[in-house]
Design a protein around this motif. Structure first.
Motif, PDB file in Angstrom:
ATOM      1  N   ARG A  86       0.834  -1.209   0.000  1.00  0.00           N
ATOM      2  CA  ARG A  86       0.000   0.000   0.000  1.00  0.00           C
ATOM      3  C   ARG A  86       0.862   1.249   0.000  1.00  0.00           C
ATOM      4  NH1 ARG A  86      -3.151  -2.998   3.677  1.00  0.00           N
ATOM      5  NH2 ARG A  86      -2.247  -1.855   5.449  1.00  0.00           N
ATOM      6  N   ALA A  87       1.959   1.225   0.781  1.00  0.00           N
ATOM      7  CA  ALA A  87       2.839   2.389   0.847  1.00  0.00           C
ATOM      8  C   ALA A  87       3.487   2.654  -0.504  1.00  0.00           C
ATOM      9  CB  ALA A  87       3.910   2.178   1.914  1.00  0.00           C
ATOM     10  N   MET A  88       3.876   1.598  -1.189  1.00  0.00           N
ATOM     11  CA  MET A  88       4.501   1.784  -2.502  1.00  0.00           C
ATOM     12  C   MET A  88       3.480   2.253  -3.532  1.00  0.00           C
ATOM     13  SD  MET A  88       7.478  -1.095  -2.920  1.00  0.00           S
ATOM     14  CE  MET A  88       6.468  -2.530  -2.611  1.00  0.00           C
ATOM     15  N   ARG A  89       2.250   1.800  -3.392  1.00  0.00           N
ATOM     16  CA  ARG A  89       1.204   2.315  -4.281  1.00  0.00           C
ATOM     17  C   ARG A  89       1.008   3.808  -4.040  1.00  0.00           C
ATOM     18  NH1 ARG A  89      -4.022  -1.193  -3.661  1.00  0.00           N
ATOM     19  NH2 ARG A  89      -4.759   0.349  -5.164  1.00  0.00           N
ATOM     20  N   ASP A  90       1.039   4.229  -2.771  1.00  0.00           N
ATOM     21  CA  ASP A  90       0.936   5.657  -2.463  1.00  0.00           C
ATOM     22  C   ASP A  90       2.124   6.425  -3.041  1.00  0.00           C
ATOM     23  OD1 ASP A  90      -1.407   5.178  -1.094  1.00  0.00           O
ATOM     24  OD2 ASP A  90      -0.448   5.133   0.879  1.00  0.00           O
ATOM     25  N   TYR A  91       3.240   5.731  -3.215  1.00  0.00           N
ATOM     26  CA  TYR A  91       4.447   6.350  -3.751  1.00  0.00           C
ATOM     27  C   TYR A  91       4.407   6.454  -5.267  1.00  0.00           C
ATOM     28  CZ  TYR A  91       9.337   7.756  -3.192  1.00  0.00           C
ATOM     29  OH  TYR A  91      10.500   8.473  -3.163  1.00  0.00           O
ATOM     30  N   GLY A  92       3.365   5.875  -5.864  1.00  0.00           N
ATOM     31  CA  GLY A  92       3.188   5.993  -7.301  1.00  0.00           C
ATOM     32  C   GLY A  92       3.353   4.709  -8.083  1.00  0.00           C
ATOM     33  N   LEU A  93       3.648   3.590  -7.409  1.00  0.00           N
ATOM     34  CA  LEU A  93       3.796   2.329  -8.100  1.00  0.00           C
ATOM     35  C   LEU A  93       2.441   1.677  -8.315  1.00  0.00           C
ATOM     36  CD1 LEU A  93       6.714   2.811  -6.952  1.00  0.00           C
ATOM     37  CD2 LEU A  93       6.933   0.319  -6.879  1.00  0.00           C
ATOM     38  N   GLY A  94       2.308   0.923  -9.390  1.00  0.00           N
ATOM     39  CA  GLY A  94       1.119   0.129  -9.597  1.00  0.00           C
ATOM     40  C   GLY A  94       1.138  -1.105  -8.708  1.00  0.00           C
ATOM     41  N   GLU A  95      -0.018  -1.697  -8.503  1.00  0.00           N
ATOM     42  CA  GLU A  95      -0.133  -2.873  -7.633  1.00  0.00           C
ATOM     43  C   GLU A  95       0.791  -4.003  -8.091  1.00  0.00           C
ATOM     44  OE1 GLU A  95      -2.088  -5.420  -4.681  1.00  0.00           O
ATOM     45  OE2 GLU A  95      -2.541  -3.323  -5.069  1.00  0.00           O
ATOM     46  N   GLU A  96       0.767  -4.308  -9.383  1.00  0.00           N
ATOM     47  CA  GLU A  96       1.569  -5.423  -9.887  1.00  0.00           C
ATOM     48  C   GLU A  96       3.062  -5.159  -9.705  1.00  0.00           C
ATOM     49  OE1 GLU A  96       2.254  -7.908 -14.071  1.00  0.00           O
ATOM     50  OE2 GLU A  96       0.637  -6.436 -13.902  1.00  0.00           O
ATOM     51  N   GLN A  97       3.507  -3.942 -10.011  1.00  0.00           N
ATOM     52  CA  GLN A  97       4.920  -3.614  -9.858  1.00  0.00           C
ATOM     53  C   GLN A  97       5.336  -3.660  -8.390  1.00  0.00           C
ATOM     54  OE1 GLN A  97       6.077   0.194 -11.462  1.00  0.00           O
ATOM     55  NE2 GLN A  97       8.127   0.113 -10.606  1.00  0.00           N
ATOM     56  N   ALA A  98       4.483  -3.136  -7.506  1.00  0.00           N
ATOM     57  CA  ALA A  98       4.813  -3.120  -6.086  1.00  0.00           C
ATOM     58  C   ALA A  98       5.038  -4.532  -5.560  1.00  0.00           C
ATOM     59  CB  ALA A  98       3.703  -2.432  -5.292  1.00  0.00           C
ATOM     60  N   ARG A  99       4.214  -5.466  -5.980  1.00  0.00           N
ATOM     61  CA  ARG A  99       4.373  -6.848  -5.520  1.00  0.00           C
ATOM     62  C   ARG A  99       5.576  -7.523  -6.169  1.00  0.00           C
ATOM     63  NH1 ARG A  99       0.349  -8.272  -2.303  1.00  0.00           N
ATOM     64  NH2 ARG A  99      -1.614  -7.088  -2.419  1.00  0.00           N
ATOM     65  N   GLU A 100       5.850  -7.177  -7.425  1.00  0.00           N
ATOM     66  CA  GLU A 100       6.956  -7.816  -8.133  1.00  0.00           C
ATOM     67  C   GLU A 100       8.308  -7.430  -7.568  1.00  0.00           C
ATOM     68  OE1 GLU A 100       8.835  -8.117 -12.653  1.00  0.00           O
ATOM     69  OE2 GLU A 100       6.816  -7.301 -12.358  1.00  0.00           O
ATOM     70  N   VAL A 101       8.465  -6.194  -7.129  1.00  0.00           N
ATOM     71  CA  VAL A 101       9.797  -5.746  -6.707  1.00  0.00           C
ATOM     72  C   VAL A 101      10.129  -6.143  -5.275  1.00  0.00           C
ATOM     73  CG1 VAL A 101       9.774  -3.821  -8.318  1.00  0.00           C
ATOM     74  CG2 VAL A 101       8.976  -3.451  -5.973  1.00  0.00           C
ATOM     75  N   LEU A 102       9.149  -6.548  -4.476  1.00  0.00           N
ATOM     76  CA  LEU A 102       9.423  -6.987  -3.114  1.00  0.00           C
ATOM     77  C   LEU A 102      10.323  -8.210  -3.121  1.00  0.00           C
ATOM     78  CD1 LEU A 102       5.994  -6.766  -1.243  1.00  0.00           C
ATOM     79  CD2 LEU A 102       8.024  -5.375  -0.824  1.00  0.00           C
ATOM     80  N   VAL A 103      11.326  -8.217  -2.258  1.00  0.00           N
ATOM     81  CA  VAL A 103      12.181  -9.388  -2.073  1.00  0.00           C
ATOM     82  C   VAL A 103      11.875  -9.964  -0.695  1.00  0.00           C
ATOM     83  CG1 VAL A 103      14.548 -10.239  -1.908  1.00  0.00           C
ATOM     84  CG2 VAL A 103      13.965  -8.468  -3.587  1.00  0.00           C
ATOM     85  N   THR A 104      11.302 -11.144  -0.677  1.00  0.00           N
ATOM     86  CA  THR A 104      10.862 -11.770   0.569  1.00  0.00           C
ATOM     87  C   THR A 104      11.331 -13.232   0.574  1.00  0.00           C
ATOM     88  OG1 THR A 104       8.739 -12.420  -0.406  1.00  0.00           O
ATOM     89  CG2 THR A 104       8.836 -10.286   0.704  1.00  0.00           C
ATOM     90  N   GLY A 105      11.049 -13.905   1.693  1.00  0.00           N
ATOM     91  CA  GLY A 105      11.366 -15.324   1.800  1.00  0.00           C
ATOM     92  C   GLY A 105      12.691 -15.561   2.507  1.00  0.00           C
ATOM     93  N   THR A 106      13.316 -16.676   2.182  1.00  0.00           N
ATOM     94  CA  THR A 106      14.569 -17.060   2.822  1.00  0.00           C
ATOM     95  C   THR A 106      15.744 -16.287   2.226  1.00  0.00           C
ATOM     96  OG1 THR A 106      15.016 -18.794   1.199  1.00  0.00           O
ATOM     97  CG2 THR A 106      13.656 -19.397   3.113  1.00  0.00           C
ATOM     98  N   PRO A 107      16.875 -16.255   2.934  1.00  0.00           N
ATOM     99  CA  PRO A 107      18.067 -15.653   2.337  1.00  0.00           C
ATOM    100  C   PRO A 107      18.462 -16.313   1.020  1.00  0.00           C
ATOM    101  CG  PRO A 107      18.370 -15.878   4.693  1.00  0.00           C
ATOM    102  CD  PRO A 107      17.093 -16.593   4.364  1.00  0.00           C
ATOM    103  N   GLU A 108      18.236 -17.616   0.919  1.00  0.00           N
ATOM    104  CA  GLU A 108      18.575 -18.314  -0.313  1.00  0.00           C
ATOM    105  C   GLU A 108      17.698 -17.843  -1.466  1.00  0.00           C
ATOM    106  OE1 GLU A 108      20.215 -20.100   3.065  1.00  0.00           O
ATOM    107  OE2 GLU A 108      18.067 -19.772   2.664  1.00  0.00           O
ATOM    108  N   ARG A 109      16.416 -17.617  -1.198  1.00  0.00           N
ATOM    109  CA  ARG A 109      15.527 -17.098  -2.234  1.00  0.00           C
ATOM    110  C   ARG A 109      15.923 -15.673  -2.597  1.00  0.00           C
ATOM    111  NH1 ARG A 109      13.684 -16.653  -6.831  1.00  0.00           N
ATOM    112  NH2 ARG A 109      11.707 -15.531  -7.089  1.00  0.00           N
ATOM    113  N   ALA A 110      16.305 -14.881  -1.603  1.00  0.00           N
ATOM    114  CA  ALA A 110      16.760 -13.522  -1.885  1.00  0.00           C
ATOM    115  C   ALA A 110      18.020 -13.549  -2.745  1.00  0.00           C
ATOM    116  CB  ALA A 110      17.026 -12.779  -0.583  1.00  0.00           C
TER     117      ALA A 110
END
Length: 283
Positions: free
Chosen positions: A220-244
């Motif tokens: 939501r914060a990134m959407r407020d920053y001007g990103l679209g929903e799809e882009q905001a979710r795509e750029v997040l890096v989450t999960g294990t360190p190995e996945r990162a």
């Protein structure tokens, strides 16, 4: 770097002990959330560390008289032993024009003023006679000019990076956008007779067991920053360190030389540890 409420000196020591390459802090005068002054934070960090790079992510250059900005940069170079990584940007729409009004700079002129500042900043930092407002200015003592990283992923930012930058510094950009930008950057730099700048990419991270509610708040914060929903979710890096580590490798394939991990959860010290593990696990 940690947010307000976390001791930046303690965090900096922790990050350096983990072997991280650099620390980064944003630069805002009147943002949508509270923010410490970047140059003061960097000075405090320089005093308690010996190796780690000190990155501005990014200094909004046009908010300051360029001579003062150059003086601050040269001083930080000398205090830190030349560890500054100078990200610069023109500022954007999400924070509005309150800061620009406060310093008497027209919001619409931020791009042209940034370009004008970048033309004279290196000479001022080095302590060379530099024409400014109709006369030569010499700032002493001078210092080596730090690497210049030009922020933003607009066409104007790419042109600025090609002309002035050692690196292009997009944040919250998808891997595909970065790859396309790298190709465009090569052509633009060649037109100026310059080598293609490197690429430093800022990515939001939340590693380990992170509540879904925290991720949704960040989207939501990134959407407020001007990103679209799809882009905001795509750029997040989450999960294990190995996945990162896999995500960081994908960015490297797109042309990224350095990843600036921007944790957004409250456990900043733990996030630094997980990011260090991810960096060590990169294939």
């Amino acid at each position: 770097m940690p947010g307000v409420g976390v001791d930046p000196a303690a965090f900096a020591r922790h990050a350096e002990e983990l072997g991280l390459e650099s620390l980064w802090h944003g630069d805002h005068l009147i943002p949508v959330t509270p923010f410490l002054d970047s140059t003061m934070v960097m000075a405090a960090t320089a005093a308690v560390t010996t190796r780690i790079g000190l990155g501005f992510g990014v200094m909004v250059l046009a908010l300051r008289p360029v001579a003062w900005a150059a003086k601050q940069v040269a001083t930080l170079q000398r205090l830190s032993g030349n560890r500054v990584l100078l990200g610069v940007g023109a500022g954007g729409d999400p924070h509005g024009d309150a800061a620009w009004h406060a310093v008497g700079v027209p919001f619409a002129e931020r791009g042209s003023r940034t370009d004008a500042a970048l033309r004279v900043l290196p000479g001022l930092v080095r302590g060379e006679p530099t024409p400014l407002n109709g006369r030569d200015v010499v700032l002493a003592p001078g210092a080596p000019v730090p690497p210049l990283l030009v922020g933003g992923d607009s066409r104007a930012a790419l042109r600025r990076a090609a002309r002035f930058g050692d690196h292009w510094y997009p944040s919250f950009a998808t891997t595909a956008r970065i790859a396309a930008g790298v190709r465009e950057l090569a052509d633009l730099a060649a037109a100026h007779g310059r080598p293609t700048p490197g690429v430093t990419a800022g990515v939001p991270v939340a590693l380990g067991d992170v509540p879904a509610s925290a991720l949704e708040r960040r989207v939501r914060a990134m959407r407020d920053y001007g990103l679209g929903e799809e882009q905001a979710r795509e750029v997040l890096v989450t999960g294990t360190p190995e996945r990162a580590a896999e995500r960081f490798a994908e960015l490297a394939e797109a042309g990224v030389d350095r990843v600036v991990a921007m944790p957004f959860t409250d456990d900043r010290f733990r996030q630094a540890e997980l990011v260090a593990r991810a960096a060590a696990a990169r294939p």
